[in-house]
Design a protein around this motif. Structure first.
Motif, short mmCIF file in Angstrom:
data_model
loop_
_atom_site.label_atom_id
_atom_site.label_comp_id
_atom_site.label_asym_id
_atom_site.label_seq_id
_atom_site.Cartn_x
_atom_site.Cartn_y
_atom_site.Cartn_z
N ALA A 55 50.88 42.42 46.59
CA ALA A 55 49.46 42.81 46.54
C ALA A 55 49.03 43.10 45.11
O ALA A 55 47.93 42.73 44.68
N GLU A 56 49.88 43.75 44.32
CA GLU A 56 49.54 44.08 42.94
C GLU A 56 49.38 42.83 42.08
O GLU A 56 48.45 42.72 41.28
N LEU A 57 50.30 41.87 42.24
CA LEU A 57 50.17 40.64 41.47
C LEU A 57 48.91 39.89 41.85
O LEU A 57 48.19 39.37 40.98
N ARG A 58 48.59 39.83 43.13
CA ARG A 58 47.39 39.14 43.57
C ARG A 58 46.14 39.82 43.02
O ARG A 58 45.17 39.14 42.65
N ALA A 59 46.15 41.13 42.93
CA ALA A 59 45.00 41.86 42.40
C ALA A 59 44.71 41.46 40.95
O ALA A 59 43.55 41.35 40.54
N VAL A 60 45.77 41.25 40.16
CA VAL A 60 45.57 40.81 38.77
C VAL A 60 45.14 39.35 38.73
O VAL A 60 44.22 38.98 37.99
N GLU A 61 45.78 38.50 39.52
CA GLU A 61 45.45 37.08 39.51
C GLU A 61 44.02 36.81 39.94
O GLU A 61 43.39 35.84 39.48
N ASN A 62 43.49 37.65 40.82
CA ASN A 62 42.13 37.43 41.30
C ASN A 62 41.11 37.36 40.17
O ASN A 62 40.09 36.69 40.28
N LEU A 63 41.39 38.05 39.07
CA LEU A 63 40.44 38.07 37.97
C LEU A 63 40.39 36.76 37.21
O LEU A 63 39.36 36.44 36.59
N VAL A 64 41.47 35.99 37.22
CA VAL A 64 41.54 34.80 36.37
C VAL A 64 41.52 33.48 37.14
O VAL A 64 41.24 32.43 36.56
N THR A 65 41.80 33.51 38.43
CA THR A 65 41.89 32.25 39.18
C THR A 65 40.58 31.47 39.25
O THR A 65 40.63 30.24 39.37
N VAL B 189 38.12 35.29 27.72
CA VAL B 189 37.96 36.30 26.67
C VAL B 189 37.18 37.51 27.17
O VAL B 189 37.62 38.67 27.00
N PRO B 190 36.02 37.34 27.83
CA PRO B 190 35.33 38.53 28.37
C PRO B 190 36.15 39.27 29.42
O PRO B 190 36.09 40.50 29.50
N VAL B 191 36.91 38.52 30.24
CA VAL B 191 37.74 39.17 31.26
C VAL B 191 38.77 40.09 30.60
O VAL B 191 38.98 41.23 31.05
N VAL B 192 39.40 39.61 29.53
CA VAL B 192 40.40 40.42 28.84
C VAL B 192 39.76 41.64 28.19
O VAL B 192 40.28 42.77 28.27
#
Length: 439
Positions: A264-274, A323-326
């Motif tokens: 769940a934690e990995l998916r939460a981070v990936e959701n921002l960039v996919t 870049v804005p996401v980071v």
């Protein structure tokens, strides 16, 4: 001389406008579908507990394995072989492909039912997620097939209609589930199934399946079609399995090491960039039939110019999003998931963003060029190398560093794939000695 030059300039400008418009439509279409999927995974991340959302993450990973197999033997060969070998009988060829597709998705759905039954006693959350996935997979893959037909026909406008129907249906389904209190690991997949069914209904009849009168050339036989797809797709089938290991197996490995909460934690981070990978994927879908046809007509020398333009476009698109996401990662994590939910993971966003940029650039430039040149073995060796790392060094990183190790594994895997693809591209272009003038 002047008139000839003016004619060439006018023709080039017209082609640029047409492709610019088609590219915009493809991005919007993919944006609608990616937006719907993004909203669903975010809503369920907020509604479900970490173990429940981890089960969703693992089931999504399993779906990607199934989808990769379908992509290898049905969708990818259709995009490449249709324009190259069946240009005068595409509608009938599409109908033959549809028959093979229906057999394939039936077998895949039965396999998922069997997998869900194996998990009945051990992991109830995962059992429910896999059961929902078994129901949704045939509908989702059928929708994907109809969308791909649109792109093979260079008709993203029709695909856009299906994307709009998918988004509308998915949002209505999410609101219904929330209102009725039906949130569960299976609900996300049931919503997706209903949305895909509605979108497929919109696309049916608008994709060329019904065209081709009595004067049209005869349809290729199912045996001829399967043989052509297997000749091309056998490499891609190997790629699909190794690609899944290299890019999509991390939630499963995390679940084995750190439990469903780690997935769940990995998916939460990936959701921002996919979402940006969905955009570059849409462009690749649109460009692949064109690159394949141009390479067939002009020779592999065409690949030099395409690779340069594809890389420049990929850098601009992925960089403009990531870049804005980071920079805003902390605020985004809190705003999307709520205070305290997954905000402690914001420090991993730059690593995952860099991995995403590497993959986006590689997919849109190197990967599309090599696919257009009918060199699927390059992708096989690229994913073999990266999946070997995932199963060795990556597994060690995940076991010792959990989600952080998974993020580092993702970056190393994508760098490995890009490096191998670059080597194959350089070998191809150097061996051919294609001059720029031939472009």
């Amino acid at each position: 001389m002047t008139r000839a030059l003016e004619h060439k300039i006018s023709t080039a400008a017209g082609a640029a406008r047409r492709w610019g418009w088609r590219s915009l439509l493809a991005i919007v279409d993919q944006g609608l579908i990616s937006g719907a999927n993004f909203v669903l995974v975010i809503l369920f991340a907020r509604w479900l507990s970490p173990p429940e959302y981890g089960a969703v993450s693992v089931a999504l990973s399993v779906f990607l394995l199934v989808a990769n197999v379908h992509h290898a033997v049905v969708l990818e060969p259709m995009s490449v072989l249709g324009p190259r070998h069946f240009p005068d009988r595409l509608p009938r060829y599409f109908r033959t492909v549809l028959r093979a597709h229906l057999a394939a998705v039936t077998a895949l759905a039965l396999a998922l039912v069997g997998a869900s039954l194996l998990e009945v006693r051990s992991t109830p959350y995962l059992t429910r997620a896999l059961a929902g996935l078994a129901l949704s997979t045939p509908m989702v893959l059928t929708f994907w097939l109809l969308r791909r037909l649109c792109y093979v026909n260079s008709d993203p406008r029709t695909a856009l209609r299906g994307g709009g129907a998918f988004l509308t249906s998915a949002l209505l389904g999410a609101f219904l589930v929330r209102d009725q209190g039906w949130q569960s690991p299976a609900s996300l997949f049931l919503i997706t199934a209903a949305a895909a069914l509605c979108a497929a209904a919109v696309l049916t009849g608008a994709t060329g399946l019904r065209r081709g009168g009595s004067q049209a050339p005869p349809a290729p036989s199912l045996r001829e079609t399967l043989q052509a797809h297997w000749t091309y797709g056998r490499w891609m089938l190997g790629v699909s399995l190794t690609y899944w290991l290299a890019n999509s197996a991390l939630p499963v490995l995390l679940a084995l090491s750190a439990g469903l909460a780690g997935s769940a934690e990995l998916r939460a981070v990936e959701n921002l960039v996919t979402p940006i990978l969905q955009a570059t994927g849409a462009l690749s879908l649109l460009l692949l039939p064109w690159v394949s046809g141009q390479t067939q007509a002009l020779g592999p020398a065409y690949l030099r110019r395409f690779h340069l333009h594809g890389m420049l476009a990929a850098v601009s698109i992925t960089g403009g999003y990531l870049v804005p996401v980071v920079l805003l990662r902390g605020h985004l994590m809190e705003w999307i998931y709520g205070p305290g939910a997954y905000t402690a993971l914001a420090g991993l966003v730059p690593v995952v963003a860099l991995a995403t940029m590497v993959r986006g650039i590689s997919d849109l430039s190197l990967s599309t060029a090599l696919k257009g040149a009918a060199r699927p073995e390059a992708h096989f060796y690229a994913t073999v190398g990266s999946s070997a790392f995932v199963l060795t060094g990556g597994w060690w990183l995940i076991r010792h560093f959990g989600v952080t190790g998974a993020a580092l594994t993702m970056l190393a895997s994508n760098l490995t794939q890009a490096a191998v693809l670059a080597l194959f591209y350089l070998r191809l272009t150097r061996r051919l000695g294609a001059p720029h003038a031939a472009d």
